[in-house]
Design a protein around this motif. Structure first.
Motif, PDB file in Angstrom:
ATOM      1  N   GLN A  46      -8.454  12.840   8.873  1.00 52.39           N
ATOM      2  CA  GLN A  46      -7.187  12.428   8.412  1.00 52.39           C
ATOM      3  C   GLN A  46      -7.622  11.578   7.061  1.00 52.39           C
ATOM      4  N   LEU A  47      -7.162  11.875   6.045  1.00 47.38           N
ATOM      5  CA  LEU A  47      -7.312  11.030   4.868  1.00 47.38           C
ATOM      6  C   LEU A  47      -6.173  10.191   4.304  1.00 47.38           C
ATOM      7  N   ARG A  48      -6.021   9.032   3.947  1.00 40.19           N
ATOM      8  CA  ARG A  48      -4.872   8.329   3.510  1.00 40.19           C
ATOM      9  C   ARG A  48      -5.689   7.652   2.346  1.00 40.19           C
ATOM     10  N   VAL A  49      -4.982   8.220   1.215  1.00 40.63           N
ATOM     11  CA  VAL A  49      -5.242   7.602  -0.187  1.00 40.63           C
ATOM     12  C   VAL A  49      -4.048   7.066  -0.795  1.00 40.63           C
ATOM     13  N   GLY A  50      -4.246   5.640  -1.463  1.00 43.25           N
ATOM     14  CA  GLY A  50      -2.962   4.981  -1.771  1.00 43.25           C
ATOM     15  C   GLY A  50      -3.344   3.944  -3.065  1.00 43.25           C
ATOM     16  N   LYS A  51      -2.407   3.359  -3.543  1.00 39.64           N
ATOM     17  CA  LYS A  51      -2.696   2.427  -4.578  1.00 39.64           C
ATOM     18  C   LYS A  51      -2.086   0.957  -3.892  1.00 39.64           C
ATOM     19  N   VAL A  52      -2.794  -0.054  -4.359  1.00 39.63           N
ATOM     20  CA  VAL A  52      -2.291  -1.399  -3.861  1.00 39.63           C
ATOM     21  C   VAL A  52      -1.724  -2.199  -5.015  1.00 39.63           C
ATOM     22  N   VAL A  53      -0.648  -2.638  -4.902  1.00 35.81           N
ATOM     23  CA  VAL A  53       0.064  -3.270  -5.897  1.00 35.81           C
ATOM     24  C   VAL A  53       0.826  -4.469  -5.314  1.00 35.81           C
ATOM     25  N   PRO A  54       0.973  -5.728  -6.046  1.00 34.34           N
ATOM     26  CA  PRO A  54       1.726  -6.751  -5.503  1.00 34.34           C
ATOM     27  C   PRO A  54       3.108  -6.360  -5.567  1.00 34.34           C
ATOM     28  N   SER A  55       3.920  -6.923  -4.572  1.00 39.88           N
ATOM     29  CA  SER A  55       5.163  -6.494  -4.390  1.00 39.88           C
ATOM     30  C   SER A  55       6.150  -6.667  -5.354  1.00 39.88           C
ATOM     31  N   HIS A  56       6.016  -7.565  -6.257  1.00 37.22           N
ATOM     32  CA  HIS A  56       6.889  -7.800  -7.559  1.00 37.22           C
ATOM     33  C   HIS A  56       6.100  -7.359  -8.536  1.00 37.22           C
ATOM     34  N   SER A  57       5.401  -6.310  -8.739  1.00 39.31           N
ATOM     35  CA  SER A  57       4.541  -6.145  -9.966  1.00 39.31           C
ATOM     36  C   SER A  57       4.104  -4.651  -9.877  1.00 39.31           C
ATOM     37  N   GLU A  58       3.978  -4.009 -11.000  1.00 39.01           N
ATOM     38  CA  GLU A  58       3.383  -2.849 -11.053  1.00 39.01           C
ATOM     39  C   GLU A  58       1.882  -2.866 -11.326  1.00 39.01           C
ATOM     40  N   ASN A  59       1.480  -3.911 -11.575  1.00 39.09           N
ATOM     41  CA  ASN A  59      -0.293  -4.113 -11.926  1.00 39.09           C
ATOM     42  C   ASN A  59      -1.080  -3.638 -10.622  1.00 39.09           C
ATOM     43  N   LEU A  60      -1.801  -2.749 -10.805  1.00 35.52           N
ATOM     44  CA  LEU A  60      -2.622  -2.061  -9.641  1.00 35.52           C
ATOM     45  C   LEU A  60      -3.827  -3.104  -9.418  1.00 35.52           C
ATOM     46  N   ARG A  61      -3.956  -3.142  -8.124  1.00 31.90           N
ATOM     47  CA  ARG A  61      -4.864  -4.143  -7.683  1.00 31.90           C
ATOM     48  C   ARG A  61      -6.235  -3.522  -7.070  1.00 31.90           C
ATOM     49  N   PHE A 111       0.921  -1.207   0.169  1.00 30.64           N
ATOM     50  CA  PHE A 111       0.059   0.006  -0.089  1.00 30.64           C
ATOM     51  C   PHE A 111       0.896   1.246  -0.096  1.00 30.64           C
ATOM     52  N   GLU A 112       0.917   2.063  -0.992  1.00 33.58           N
ATOM     53  CA  GLU A 112       1.724   3.261  -1.036  1.00 33.58           C
ATOM     54  C   GLU A 112       0.713   4.413  -1.598  1.00 33.58           C
ATOM     55  N   GLY A 113       0.962   5.372  -0.894  1.00 35.95           N
ATOM     56  CA  GLY A 113       0.309   6.607  -1.115  1.00 35.95           C
ATOM     57  C   GLY A 113       0.569   7.850  -0.317  1.00 35.95           C
ATOM     58  N   PHE A 114      -0.662   8.776   0.138  1.00 33.98           N
ATOM     59  CA  PHE A 114      -0.310   9.807   0.707  1.00 33.98           C
ATOM     60  C   PHE A 114      -1.402  10.165   1.808  1.00 33.98           C
ATOM     61  N   GLN A 115      -0.962  11.013   2.802  1.00 37.08           N
ATOM     62  CA  GLN A 115      -1.982  11.206   3.987  1.00 37.08           C
ATOM     63  C   GLN A 115      -2.013  12.721   4.003  1.00 37.08           C
TER      64      GLN A 115
END
Length: 167
Positions: free
Chosen positions: A67-82, A56-60
């Motif tokens: 408090q709002l956290r928004v981020g993308k979820v990707v597999p650790s060895h891929s850039e495919n957005l989940r 999970f990587e994103g911004f707060q």
């Protein structure tokens, strides 16, 4: 391994608790907080094998009392957005019951705003039953771990359903 031993769990670390690691055993409705070193112990013992690792990587953002956290979820060895995850916390109140109405109104406003746009995908409101995990009404990092475990399970199930449809 005996049948009573859990085979599947979701483990995670949270940025606000870098020295802690959380295990959520959804089938047993248990959440456990441990020292982050438990990951190294488990790797050395080869007691569990990671099947799926999601990042999970994103911004707060701080928006008034929210408090709002928004981020993308990707597999650790891929850039495919989940998926894309949004976490909202109403800071003045740590009681889940007392903040429920405010949070429901926030979600309603958000869903209404999204419905006016033609965006791909869909919005899912995830609210686990924390009492099933023995958690109190006072919000803690264990509540966050249960929420993220629920989101991860949903994302994994969605990915598996899409894979099944494609095959």
């Amino acid at each position: 391994m005996s049948p009573e031993m859990p085979r599947d769990f979701i483990g995670m670390s949270l940025p606000e608790q870098p020295n802690k690691y959380y295990f959520t055993l959804r089938s047993h409705r248990i959440v456990v907080e441990s020292d982050v070193s438990v990951q190294n112990i488990m790797e050395k013992l080869q007691s569990y094998k990671s099947r799926v690792a999601l990042i999970f990587e994103g911004f707060q953002y701080q928006l008034g009392d929210f408090q709002l956290r928004v981020g993308k979820v990707v597999p650790s060895h891929s850039e495919n957005l989940r998926g894309i995850v949004m976490e909202v916390e109403y800071l003045p109140i740590s009681s889940l019951e007392k903040s429920r109405q405010i949070m429901e109104e926030f979600i309603d406003i958000w869903q209404e705003a999204l419905s006016k746009r033609s965006l791909p995908g869909h919005f899912i409101h995830v609210e686990p039953n924390f009492s099933e995990y023995g958690l109190s009404d006072h919000y803690t990092s264990q509540h966050t771990a249960v929420q993220y475990a629920t989101v991860m399970a949903q994302l994994i199930a969605s990915a598996q359903a899409v894979s099944t449809v494609r095959n």
